[in-house]
Design a protein around this motif. Structure first.
Motif, short mmCIF file in Angstrom:
data_model
loop_
_atom_site.label_atom_id
_atom_site.label_comp_id
_atom_site.label_asym_id
_atom_site.label_seq_id
_atom_site.Cartn_x
_atom_site.Cartn_y
_atom_site.Cartn_z
N SER A 120 0.81 -1.22 0.00
CA SER A 120 0.00 0.00 0.00
C SER A 120 0.85 1.27 0.00
O SER A 120 0.37 2.34 -0.38
N GLU A 121 2.13 1.17 0.42
CA GLU A 121 3.01 2.33 0.41
C GLU A 121 3.31 2.81 -1.01
O GLU A 121 3.72 3.95 -1.21
N LEU A 122 3.12 1.92 -1.98
CA LEU A 122 3.33 2.31 -3.37
C LEU A 122 2.19 3.18 -3.89
O LEU A 122 2.32 3.85 -4.92
N ILE A 123 1.06 3.14 -3.19
CA ILE A 123 -0.16 3.77 -3.69
C ILE A 123 -0.43 5.09 -2.98
O ILE A 123 -0.53 5.14 -1.75
N ASN A 124 -0.55 6.15 -3.78
CA ASN A 124 -1.04 7.42 -3.24
C ASN A 124 -2.05 8.00 -4.24
O ASN A 124 -2.63 7.26 -5.03
N ASP A 125 -2.25 9.30 -4.22
CA ASP A 125 -3.28 9.89 -5.08
C ASP A 125 -2.83 10.06 -6.53
O ASP A 125 -3.64 10.40 -7.40
N ARG A 126 -1.56 9.81 -6.80
CA ARG A 126 -1.05 9.99 -8.16
C ARG A 126 -1.05 8.66 -8.90
O ARG A 126 -0.61 7.64 -8.39
N SER A 127 -1.56 8.68 -10.11
CA SER A 127 -1.59 7.46 -10.93
C SER A 127 -0.71 7.65 -12.16
O SER A 127 -0.41 8.79 -12.56
N LEU A 128 -0.29 6.55 -12.73
CA LEU A 128 0.48 6.57 -13.97
C LEU A 128 -0.53 6.45 -15.11
O LEU A 128 -1.10 5.38 -15.34
N GLU A 129 -0.77 7.57 -15.79
CA GLU A 129 -1.85 7.61 -16.77
C GLU A 129 -1.57 6.75 -17.99
O GLU A 129 -2.46 6.10 -18.54
N PHE A 130 -0.31 6.75 -18.43
CA PHE A 130 0.04 6.01 -19.63
C PHE A 130 1.11 4.97 -19.33
O PHE A 130 2.15 5.28 -18.75
N GLY A 131 0.84 3.73 -19.71
CA GLY A 131 1.83 2.67 -19.57
C GLY A 131 2.71 2.63 -20.81
O GLY A 131 2.65 3.49 -21.68
N PRO A 132 3.54 1.58 -20.94
CA PRO A 132 4.42 1.47 -22.11
C PRO A 132 3.61 1.21 -23.37
O PRO A 132 2.55 0.58 -23.33
N LEU A 133 4.11 1.68 -24.49
CA LEU A 133 3.43 1.44 -25.76
C LEU A 133 3.60 0.00 -26.23
O LEU A 133 2.76 -0.54 -26.95
N ALA A 134 4.69 -0.61 -25.84
CA ALA A 134 5.00 -1.99 -26.23
C ALA A 134 6.15 -2.45 -25.35
O ALA A 134 6.53 -1.77 -24.40
N GLY A 135 6.71 -3.61 -25.68
CA GLY A 135 7.90 -4.07 -24.97
C GLY A 135 7.64 -5.25 -24.05
O GLY A 135 6.52 -5.76 -23.96
N PRO A 136 8.68 -5.70 -23.35
CA PRO A 136 8.58 -6.89 -22.51
C PRO A 136 7.64 -6.68 -21.33
O PRO A 136 7.53 -5.58 -20.80
N ALA A 137 6.96 -7.77 -20.92
CA ALA A 137 5.95 -7.64 -19.87
C ALA A 137 6.01 -8.73 -18.82
O ALA A 137 5.77 -8.46 -17.64
N LEU A 138 6.30 -9.97 -19.21
CA LEU A 138 6.18 -11.07 -18.26
C LEU A 138 7.07 -12.23 -18.66
O LEU A 138 7.26 -12.50 -19.85
N THR A 139 7.60 -12.92 -17.66
CA THR A 139 8.35 -14.15 -17.91
C THR A 139 8.02 -15.18 -16.83
O THR A 139 7.71 -14.82 -15.69
N LEU A 140 8.09 -16.44 -17.22
CA LEU A 140 7.85 -17.52 -16.27
C LEU A 140 9.14 -18.19 -15.82
O LEU A 140 9.20 -18.77 -14.74
N ASP A 141 10.16 -18.11 -16.66
CA ASP A 141 11.41 -18.82 -16.36
C ASP A 141 12.65 -17.95 -16.45
O ASP A 141 13.77 -18.42 -16.25
N GLY A 142 12.46 -16.65 -16.73
CA GLY A 142 13.60 -15.76 -16.85
C GLY A 142 14.27 -15.83 -18.21
O GLY A 142 15.17 -15.03 -18.51
N GLU A 143 13.85 -16.75 -19.06
CA GLU A 143 14.45 -16.92 -20.38
C GLU A 143 13.51 -16.43 -21.48
O GLU A 143 13.82 -15.52 -22.21
N ARG A 144 12.36 -17.07 -21.58
CA ARG A 144 11.39 -16.61 -22.56
C ARG A 144 10.58 -15.46 -21.95
O ARG A 144 9.95 -15.62 -20.91
N VAL A 145 10.62 -14.33 -22.63
CA VAL A 145 9.91 -13.14 -22.14
C VAL A 145 8.76 -12.83 -23.09
O VAL A 145 8.97 -12.65 -24.29
#
Length: 247
Positions: A120-145
């Motif tokens: 909850s310390e990460l959360i305050n009244d300010r939000s990140l309106e725009f996320g990344p347009l593209a790019g890496p997002a998730l991995t299960l094994d650290g190899e395939r992203v």
């Protein structure tokens, strides 16, 4: 539209309608709450110095907190690591264990724990309106992203194949977190209500489906095949939600 944008797309319309119900904890997360937590926690991660493409370990069981943790990282431009990893600068956990062998500098925990800051310390009244347009997002094994485009495209294909609507109630009774996350993503992009089961058991699914008036159950093959035959309940083998990703 990126992966997280696709998952959050129904939030402005669905608002206070339930998005995820967690049977294990009793938490019910609305669409508006989900979007608010994700965008604000993402802003918090950025404030803490999260860099584009930086891995963040996610040690959170399937439930209402898992999609919040994963999509916060993805929206901030990081890479959510769901598999086993030995080290990273940041980690998000359900309840931090100081005896863990994982080497991390910053730990954010959903439950109070020694050696960790509250998520909850990460959360305050300010939000990140725009996320990344593209790019890496998730991995299960650290190899395939998996990148945003790959995950978003796959979700659209799943939606076309499984056809979940905003009036559906989906029981998420899968055997591992990533499959469960895909079910949550799929249900939320459709505006449906997903109920995360405590465990993937036959009796549990039947009871939960009756109590919640569910229309769809996603479960392991052995459970799914024994649920077939119900004229109201649509049953999906959990493998169907990840097979197109080659998993």
């Amino acid at each position: 539209m990126t992966w997280t944008e696709l998952v959050m797309a129904a939030a402005p319309i669905q608002g206070d309608q339930p998005a995820v119900s967690d049977v294990r904890t009793g938490e019910v997360l609305s669409y508006a709450q989900f979007m608010r937590r994700v965008t604000r926690a993402a802003a918090g991660l950025r404030r803490q110095g999260l860099r584009y493409g930086e891995p963040v370990l996610i040690d959170v069981p399937l439930g209402a907190s898992l999609p919040v943790a994963v999509h916060s990282v993805a929206w901030a431009g990081g890479v959510a690591v769901l598999g086993h990893a030995r080290s990273a600068r940041m980690m998000i956990t359900q309840r931090h264990d100081e005896t863990s062998a994982v080497d991390v500098e910053q730990v954010y925990s959903f439950q109070p724990a020694p050696g960790a800051k509250s998520f909850s310390e990460l959360i305050n009244d300010r939000s990140l309106e725009f996320g990344p347009l593209a790019g890496p997002a998730l991995t299960l094994d650290g190899e395939r992203v998996f990148d945003h485009d790959e995950l978003a495209t796959d979700l659209r294909r799943l939606a076309a194949r499984l056809v979940i609507g905003k009036d559906d109630i989906v029981i998420d009774a899968v055997s591992e977190p990533f499959r469960g996350l895909r079910v949550v993503d799929l249900a939320m992009m459709s505006g449906a209500h997903v109920v995360v089961a405590h465990e993937p058991s036959l009796v549990g699914c039947r009871v939960l489906a009756a109590e919640r008036r569910a229309t769809i159950v996603v479960a392991p093959y052995e459970v799914a095949r024994r649920l077939l035959g119900d004229p109201i309940l649509r049953v999906v083998d959990e493998r169907a939600v990840v097979s197109s990703l080659g998993l």
